[in-house]
Design a protein around this motif. Structure first.
Motif, mmCIF file in Angstrom:
data_model
loop_
_atom_site.group_PDB
_atom_site.id
_atom_site.type_symbol
_atom_site.label_atom_id
_atom_site.label_comp_id
_atom_site.label_asym_id
_atom_site.label_seq_id
_atom_site.Cartn_x
_atom_site.Cartn_y
_atom_site.Cartn_z
ATOM 1 N N ALA A 1 22.828 89.791 41.207
ATOM 2 C CA ALA A 1 24.145 89.870 40.566
ATOM 3 C C ALA A 1 23.995 90.129 39.070
ATOM 4 N N LEU A 2 22.997 89.492 38.450
ATOM 5 C CA LEU A 2 22.718 89.728 37.031
ATOM 6 C C LEU A 2 22.342 91.180 36.795
ATOM 7 N N TYR A 3 21.475 91.716 37.651
ATOM 8 C CA TYR A 3 21.066 93.121 37.523
ATOM 9 C C TYR A 3 22.283 94.048 37.579
ATOM 10 N N THR A 4 23.186 93.755 38.495
ATOM 11 C CA THR A 4 24.395 94.579 38.610
ATOM 12 C C THR A 4 25.244 94.479 37.347
ATOM 13 N N ALA A 5 25.371 93.274 36.803
ATOM 14 C CA ALA A 5 26.140 93.093 35.566
ATOM 15 C C ALA A 5 25.551 93.914 34.434
ATOM 16 N N LYS A 6 24.228 93.965 34.360
ATOM 17 C CA LYS A 6 23.564 94.734 33.308
ATOM 18 C C LYS A 6 23.747 96.234 33.530
ATOM 19 N N GLN A 7 23.692 96.664 34.790
ATOM 20 C CA GLN A 7 23.865 98.078 35.081
ATOM 21 C C GLN A 7 25.289 98.557 34.840
ATOM 22 N N LEU A 8 26.237 97.643 34.920
ATOM 23 C CA LEU A 8 27.638 98.003 34.695
ATOM 24 C C LEU A 8 28.024 97.964 33.214
ATOM 25 N N GLY A 9 27.051 97.744 32.346
ATOM 26 C CA GLY A 9 27.338 97.806 30.921
ATOM 27 C C GLY A 9 27.072 96.524 30.157
ATOM 28 N N ARG A 10 26.628 95.457 30.843
ATOM 29 C CA ARG A 10 26.312 94.174 30.207
ATOM 30 C C ARG A 10 27.568 93.469 29.692
ATOM 31 N N ASN A 11 27.352 92.281 29.098
ATOM 32 C CA ASN A 11 28.439 91.455 28.571
ATOM 33 C C ASN A 11 29.505 91.192 29.629
ATOM 34 N N GLN A 12 29.065 90.777 30.813
ATOM 35 C CA GLN A 12 29.992 90.456 31.887
ATOM 36 C C GLN A 12 29.298 89.582 32.924
ATOM 37 N N THR A 13 30.105 89.013 33.832
ATOM 38 C CA THR A 13 29.604 88.123 34.868
ATOM 39 C C THR A 13 29.929 88.704 36.237
ATOM 40 N N ILE A 14 28.931 88.721 37.111
ATOM 41 C CA ILE A 14 29.114 89.242 38.469
ATOM 42 C C ILE A 14 28.731 88.169 39.478
ATOM 43 N N ILE A 15 29.570 87.975 40.495
ATOM 44 C CA ILE A 15 29.253 87.076 41.610
ATOM 45 C C ILE A 15 28.495 87.873 42.667
ATOM 46 N N PHE A 16 27.474 87.271 43.252
ATOM 47 C CA PHE A 16 26.619 87.984 44.209
ATOM 48 C C PHE A 16 27.423 88.641 45.320
ATOM 49 N N ASP A 17 28.470 88.007 45.796
ATOM 50 C CA ASP A 17 29.283 88.560 46.885
ATOM 51 C C ASP A 17 29.817 89.945 46.556
ATOM 52 N N ASN A 18 29.972 90.242 45.275
ATOM 53 C CA ASN A 18 30.553 91.518 44.865
ATOM 54 C C ASN A 18 29.515 92.617 44.650
ATOM 55 N N VAL A 19 28.230 92.254 44.749
ATOM 56 C CA VAL A 19 27.174 93.227 44.463
ATOM 57 C C VAL A 19 27.206 94.392 45.432
ATOM 58 N N ALA A 20 27.339 94.100 46.728
ATOM 59 C CA ALA A 20 27.311 95.158 47.741
ATOM 60 C C ALA A 20 28.422 96.179 47.522
ATOM 61 N N ALA A 21 29.606 95.693 47.183
ATOM 62 C CA ALA A 21 30.732 96.605 46.962
ATOM 63 C C ALA A 21 30.502 97.480 45.739
ATOM 64 N N ILE B 1 22.344 82.802 36.562
ATOM 65 C CA ILE B 1 21.263 83.258 35.693
ATOM 66 C C ILE B 1 21.901 84.040 34.555
ATOM 67 N N ILE B 2 21.527 83.690 33.347
ATOM 68 C CA ILE B 2 22.092 84.305 32.148
ATOM 69 C C ILE B 2 20.988 85.007 31.372
ATOM 70 N N ASP B 3 21.264 86.222 30.932
ATOM 71 C CA ASP B 3 20.299 86.988 30.148
ATOM 72 C C ASP B 3 20.980 87.474 28.867
ATOM 73 N N GLU C 1 17.198 84.694 43.821
ATOM 74 C CA GLU C 1 17.166 86.132 44.075
ATOM 75 C C GLU C 1 18.574 86.714 44.093
ATOM 76 N N GLU C 2 19.511 86.010 44.739
ATOM 77 C CA GLU C 2 20.889 86.501 44.806
ATOM 78 C C GLU C 2 21.532 86.512 43.416
ATOM 79 N N ALA C 3 21.321 85.444 42.655
ATOM 80 C CA ALA C 3 21.873 85.393 41.296
ATOM 81 C C ALA C 3 21.253 86.483 40.436
ATOM 82 N N ASP C 4 19.964 86.750 40.636
ATOM 83 C CA ASP C 4 19.280 87.778 39.861
ATOM 84 C C ASP C 4 19.800 89.164 40.212
#
Length: 229
Positions: A129-149, A19-21, A124-127
């Motif tokens: 991961a997207l939410y995490t990417a946005k919270q970390l400052g945007r302009n980046q890609t996050i894999i769902f597996d890394n969200v928990a960490a 999912i891309i925003d 839901e999982e991709a979303d």
């Protein structure tokens, strides 16, 4: 999407989605107008069409969000492709009223596994991961597996606003909702019209830190009594 999930179940074929925003797209519309915003969307879509393979399927998910389906693609391969797309978008120049500007995007990736074999679950999982990417400052890609960490290492902060005047309550709450989070903090904002509803709610989490802003004069229970309790 259901077909790709079925292939994964039957043949163990890899399948990933992203999912891309587009980052701060509302600001593009507000600054340059909706016609220019439409040109940005078309420019992004053209870039996707140029870079994706024959099997990948891209579609608009709503507003400035897009979903890319990537059959026979692992999450790591998906990450490489989405990052290539992201860096290409970052370099793309748009022009409006004699002014040049750039637009970036954030993305979340999820791969089909034995625990998420449903379109809604994968989205839901991709979303997340997207939410995490946005919270970390945007302009980046996050894999769902890394969200928990990522979420685990953040300090959770709850900002509680208690005021019986809804205009003031909403004004303060909306102000804090726009605070940018970073690698260290995750912020949640709560609001209540009085002290009783606050104290009776399930507001407390021992894992969180708190900032509580409350009116001195409240119905039935004043601010000092709320603090004391």
């Amino acid at each position: 999407m259901k077909l790709f999930i079925k292939h994964h179940q039957q043949n163990k074929e890899h399948f990933s989605i992203a999912i891309i925003d587009l980052d701060y797209f509302k600001k593009v519309n507000d600054t340059y107008g909706h016609l220019v915003g439409d040109e940005v969307l078309k420019g992004f879509a053209s870039l996707v069409k140029e870079l994706k393979g024959a099997e990948e399927i891209a579609c608009r998910y709503g507003g400035e969000e897009f979903v890319i389906l990537m059959p026979r693609t692992t999450k790591k391969e998906a990450f490489i492709f989405i990052e290539k797309l992201r860096t290409s978008m970052e370099k793309k120049t748009f022009t409006a009223n004699g002014t040049s500007f750039h637009v970036t995007f954030s993305s979340g990736i999820a791969e089909a596994t034995s625990t998420n074999l449903h379109p809604k679950k994968m989205l839901e999982e991709a979303d997340q991961a997207l939410y995490t990417a946005k919270q970390l400052g945007r302009n980046q890609t996050i894999i769902f597996d890394n969200v928990a960490a990522v979420e685990k290492r953040k300090v959770k902060i709850k900002i509680v606003v208690i005021d019986d005047v809804y205009i003031i309550r909403d004004l303060i709450t909306n102000h804090f909702k726009h605070l940018e989070e970073n690698d260290d903090y995750r912020i949640e904002t709560l609001s209540f019209p009085d002290g009783i509803s606050f104290l009776e709610s399930n507001w407390y989490d021992p894992a969180c830190k708190y900032i509580i802003l409350l009116d001195w004069i409240l119905p039935q229970m004043d601010g000092i009594e709320v603090l004391s309790r």
